[in-house]
Structure formats: structure tokens, C-alpha cells
Design an enzyme around this catalytic site. Structure first.
Site, PDB file in Angstrom:
ATOM      1  N   ASP A   1      28.156   3.094   5.093  1.00 43.28           N
ATOM      2  CA  ASP A   1      27.607   2.754   3.772  1.00 43.28           C
ATOM      3  C   ASP A   1      28.450   3.412   2.668  1.00 43.28           C
ATOM      4  OD1 ASP A   1      24.863   1.369   2.829  1.00 43.28           O
ATOM      5  OD2 ASP A   1      25.298   3.034   1.487  1.00 43.28           O
TER       6      ASP A   1
ATOM      7  N   TYR B   1      25.425   2.498  -7.597  1.00 42.80           N
ATOM      8  CA  TYR B   1      25.911   1.111  -7.479  1.00 42.80           C
ATOM      9  C   TYR B   1      26.532   0.660  -8.790  1.00 42.80           C
ATOM     10  CZ  TYR B   1      23.558   0.587  -3.008  1.00 42.80           C
ATOM     11  OH  TYR B   1      23.189   0.730  -1.703  1.00 42.80           O
TER      12      TYR B   1
ATOM     13  N   HIS C   1      23.252  -0.795  10.881  1.00 43.84           N
ATOM     14  CA  HIS C   1      23.826  -0.107   9.727  1.00 43.84           C
ATOM     15  C   HIS C   1      23.646   1.420   9.755  1.00 43.84           C
ATOM     16  CE1 HIS C   1      25.240  -0.019   5.603  1.00 43.84           C
ATOM     17  NE2 HIS C   1      24.218   0.736   5.275  1.00 43.84           N
TER      18      HIS C   1
END
Ligand SMILES: *[C@@H]1O[C@H](CO)[C@@H](O)[C@H](O)[C@H]1NC(C)=O
Length: 468
Positions: A238, A387, A444
Site C-alpha cells: 500500500d 491521498y 492486500h
């Protein structure tokens, strides 16, 4: 002028085929030149830079001490949580919707009831404190990390390894893999350092705009330097994957090896060719049968599925504070938002299940502990802002996208990961791939979900690097 005229005359003296040959060669030469220039433009490393993330002016004298830290809680904190949970406003799920509309709120109600009546935060805080925690100030921010040494053994080489988490995870994702990494494998054991990304959990949140993966990478490089490690290994998934990649790009001389469980290529001709012809000419494009199985049908897997699953990404990359207000105010909302990701990102098929398959791979205690790290530190908004900061400019044009990675790299491709990246494409960015493994299962949150598989792959990779 005269020469040009002669050149022109002689060109037209050629017959049609010869003329085509000349034009063809000129185009080919141009293409080769463009390729060489592009290669030369590709940088070998990126500048480390500087930063200051606390409000106000940069302080000249800075405390560089490392302080022990313990996670703490109080009856007040728990009482406040319980009161908020008790006021939960329940939303009825649609008939037979499972996890397709997001978290199934009837299932969420069960989780919340467990959280309220059985989950024991004080006990989990003791679990968190079983590894030694520290804090140290870098660029104005208190950086939190755990640092675990392997037990002393004869004839054992201890190698430093930093593991970096992502969103919506935390350092807690590594609690099951740490004891495996500190074990002795053929004379090698790791000394493990797991920091919290600034703005996540117990690391301070930046108070200024612009804190992106490059800034996080620089801070973690400074942390490793402060801990006295001139050379070390890195592992990430990630955001942790991008941060550790950036670290390897900034100081390749310090990074002995980079191991990733999430990785992407860069857009370019080879990617386009692979998308267009890979299914029919896999061997010509360096794809294995397993690559083809995981990569195609391309549009379904890499476009539609991505669109279906990345609404959160768009929100967080544009207006993180708006959605974040609600999440920071409601523990139930926060749990819904975070747990949905642990369901879908572990396996897309979990969307078909009424309970999202959450407890197949994780215990509620583990899932809720991760949620509590966000809740008690009030860090969901700052975690979401990461982000926006990373997508402020076109991420493909950023300096790190234009720079190769030249340190030994190990890639673990987990089948449940949202996007598959074949080795042939990963090579465009990662120039020294020592190991590339198709992992048999897992998604993930690799370390959290399959600690055994991930740790074996890390050891395989590091042994190969150490042999060279
Ligand atoms: C939601 O989850 C509950 C509990 O697991 C289940 O009984 C229910 O059928 C699910 N609802 C939907 C719409 O999938």
C-alpha cells in the site's frame, strides 16, 4: 542551399522502393534517438530534500533524542466510546445486498455489539505494548515506531528491516509477522523497525500542506540514520510500498534490498503492447500463464473493477476533510469505513458474502484494534489527506515516477491484490528484480493475513541478496 538542392535531387532520383527505405530508416533512427534521450532523462536517484511540518517557523535547535513510549488508555476514553456506540443509528441493508453496497449494516451491528460488550481495549493496549515503542522528533513531528530485536543467538547475523504500513492499516498489521522475522533462518534474523506514517496512529500529523510519500520517505531515512543503521532492508505494501520505493530512490546506497507486496509499473509503450497483445502473444511479451490468468480480461479486472472499488480514493484525493469529519466523530462510521476495506481488499469475492468474509482471515479483536488505533488518536482525517497530498500533481509525472529503482528488489504478487503487475512490466521501474513470487493465497494486507507466507518470501529474497 546548393547542397540541400543536391540532396533533394538525388532523393527524387531514387525509385519508389528506395525512397521508402530511406524514409523508413530515418523514422527508425528518430525512434531510437527518442528512446535513448528518454533513457537519459530517466534519473538514477532523487534528491532527499528538506522539510518542516509543524506549524510556524522551522526551529534551529532540535531535540534528536529517542524516547520510550507506551500506548495508554483511560476509563474516560472507553466510557466516551461506549456512549457513542450506544447512540448508534442503524441503517437497514437492502435485501440480498451482502457487501455490494458497502458494509452490510446488519453485520456491522453484530461487530459493534461485540465491540461494546466483549472487546477489551485495556487488554489490547497490553498486547500493543508487548513490543517496545519509541518516539523521536523529525522535521517538527513526533515519529512513533516499534523496534524489536531478535533474541541473542550464536553465529547469527542480525539485519535491520523496516516495515511500512499503509491505509487503512497501521503498525499493528505487523504484530504476527514480527515473531517470524526475528526467528533464525540459516543464520539470519531481522531486527524489525515499524514506524507509523506521520498522520497515522501515534505519529504526529503534519500541520502544513504538501506532506507526500517523498516527505515520509525522507523522514524514515532520517529515522534509520538516527537509529544508527548505515544499511538496511525495506518492506512495504500500500502506501508503504511507495514510501519504501522512494527511500530506495533517495538513498540507494543505504538500501540493501527492497521487498514489496504491492507494486506497479509505469505507463509506456510496453504496457500498451501488453494490454493489447499479451493475451494472444504472452511469451513474446514475457508474460507467464499465471500472469495472463491474473491480468486478463484487462478491462474487467483493471478498469471496471478499479472504478467500482476506488470511490474512496477519489474522495480522499480531493476532499478528505469533508468525509473525515463524520468518521472522526462516530466510531461506528469509522469501523464501517475501515472494515469494508479489510473485507474487499482481502478478496473481491468477499462482496458476495453476507458477513464480508471478515472473520475468515482476521479476528474481531485484531480488526477492532486497528480501528481503535485510528479512533483513539483521532487520525482518520490526517490519514486520508495523504491521498490528496500524493495526488496534487500528476503522480505519473512526479520525479519518483521518472526515476528507476536500482536496489535489489523482491516482489511478492498476492492473488487477492486489486491489480496484478507482471514481472515483465514491473521491470520497467524496478531494474534489479532478484525474486518475483506468485503467492498462492492472500490479498492486500499480506502481513496481517498471511504472515507465514510473507515472512518466508522475505527470507528467500534476503538470502539471495546476501549471497551476491
Ligand atoms: C447482513 O449480515 C447479516 C449477519 O451476518 C445477515 O444475517 C444478513 O442476511 C446480511 N444481509 C444482507 C442484506 O446481506
Amino acid at each position: 542551399m546548393h547542397r540541400l538542392q543536391m540532396l533533394k535531387d538525388s532523393f527524387f532520383a531514387l525509385d519508389a522502393i528506395q525512397r521508402q527505405l530511406v524514409v523508413g530508416s530515418a523514422v527508425a533512427a528518430g525512434a531510437i534517438l527518442a528512446y535513448v534521450l528518454q533513457k537519459r532523462r530517466q534519473l538514477k536517484s532523487i534528491p532527499v530534500g528538506e522539510g518542516w511540518w509543524r506549524a510556524g517557523e522551522k526551529q534551529l535547535s532540535q531535540d534528536e533524542m529517542i524516547y520510550p513510549f507506551q500506548v495508554q488508555t483511560s476509563d474516560e476514553e472507553i466510557k466516551d466510546l461506549h456512549e457513542r456506540i450506544d447512540r448508534m443509528r442503524y441503517t437497514c441493508p437492502l435485501q440480498d445486498s451482502s457487501f455490494h453496497y458497502g458494509i452490510n449494516s446488519s453485520y456491522l451491528k453484530k461487530v459493534v455489539s461485540y465491540w461494546r460488550h466483549e472487546f477489551d481495549w485495556k487488554k489490547q493496549v497490553a498486547v500493543l505494548n508487548k513490543y517496545p515503542h519509541f518516539k523521536t522528533t523529525i522535521e517538527g513531528l513526533d515519529i512513533h515506531f516499534i523496534h524489536v530485536q531478535p533474541p541473542h543467538r550464536e553465529n547469527q547475523r542480525v539485519l535491520p528491516l523496516m516495515l511500512v504500513h499503509g491505509w487503512p492499516g497501521s503498525f499493528y498489521e505487523f504484530y504476527k509477522i514480527i515473531p517470524l522475522l526475528t526467528e533464525n533462518h540459516d543464520g539470519i534474523a531481522f531486527e524489525v523497525i515499524c514506524p507509523s506514517i506521520p498522520g497515522y496512529g501515534f505519529s504526529d500529523a503534519p500541520q502544513k500542506q504538501g506532506f507526500d510519500s517523498l516527505a515520509a520517505a525522507r523522514i524514515f531515512l532520517k529515522l534509520m540514520e538516527r537509529l544508527g543503521f548505515p544499511k538496511f532492508y525495506l518492506q512495504g505494501g500500500d502506501w508503504g510500498s511507495l514510501i519504501t520505493t522512494n527511500m530506495a530512490q533517495m538513498k540507494p546506497q543505504c538500501v540493501k534490498g527492497l521487498h514489496l507486496n504491492m507494486f506497479q509499473s509505469r505507463n509506456g509503450l510496453k504496457v500498451l503492447l501488453t494490454i493489447a497483445f499479451g493475451r494472444y502473444l504472452p511469451f513474446l511479451l514475457g508474460l507467464s500463464r499465471e500472469d495472463v490468468r491474473r491480468y486478463f480480461p484487462y478491462l474487467e479486472k483493471n478498469l471496471y473493477e478499479i472504478l467500482r472499488e476506488t470511490g474512496y480514493f477519489h474522495i480522499q484525493a480531493t476532499k478528505p476533510d469533508t468525509a473525515g469529519c463524520g468518521l472522526n466523530d462516530s466510531p461506528v462510521g469509522l469501523a464501517a469505513y475501515i472494515l469494508e476495506k479489510f473485507s474487499t481488499w482481502t478478496d473481491l469475492k468477499n462482496r458476495e458474502l453476507e458477513d464480508g468474509g471478515l472473520e475468515r482471515k482476521f479476528s474481531l479483536d485484531d480488526l477492532l484494534t486497528n480501528v481503535m488505533i485510528y479512533w483513539t488518536t483521532g487520525s482518520i482525517v490526517s490519514s486520508m489527506r495523504f491521498y490528496k497530498e500524493n495526488l496534487k500533481t500528476n503522480i505519473e509525472k512526479r520525479i519518483d515516477a521518472r526515476t528507476g529503482i536500482f536496489v535489489p528488489t523482491g516482489l511478492a504478487a498476492f492473488p487477492g491484490e486489486l491489480m496484478h503487475c507482471p514481472k515483465s512490466l514491473a521491470q520497467i521501474r524496478y531494474r534489479k528484480i532478484y525474486t518475483y513470487t506468485f503467492m498462492p493465497r492472500g490479498g492486500h494486507f499480506a502481513a496481517f493475513e498471511e504472515p507465514q507466507l510473507l515472512s518466508s518470501d522475505i527470507f528467500e529474497f534476503v538470502k539471495k541478496v546476501e549471497k551476491f
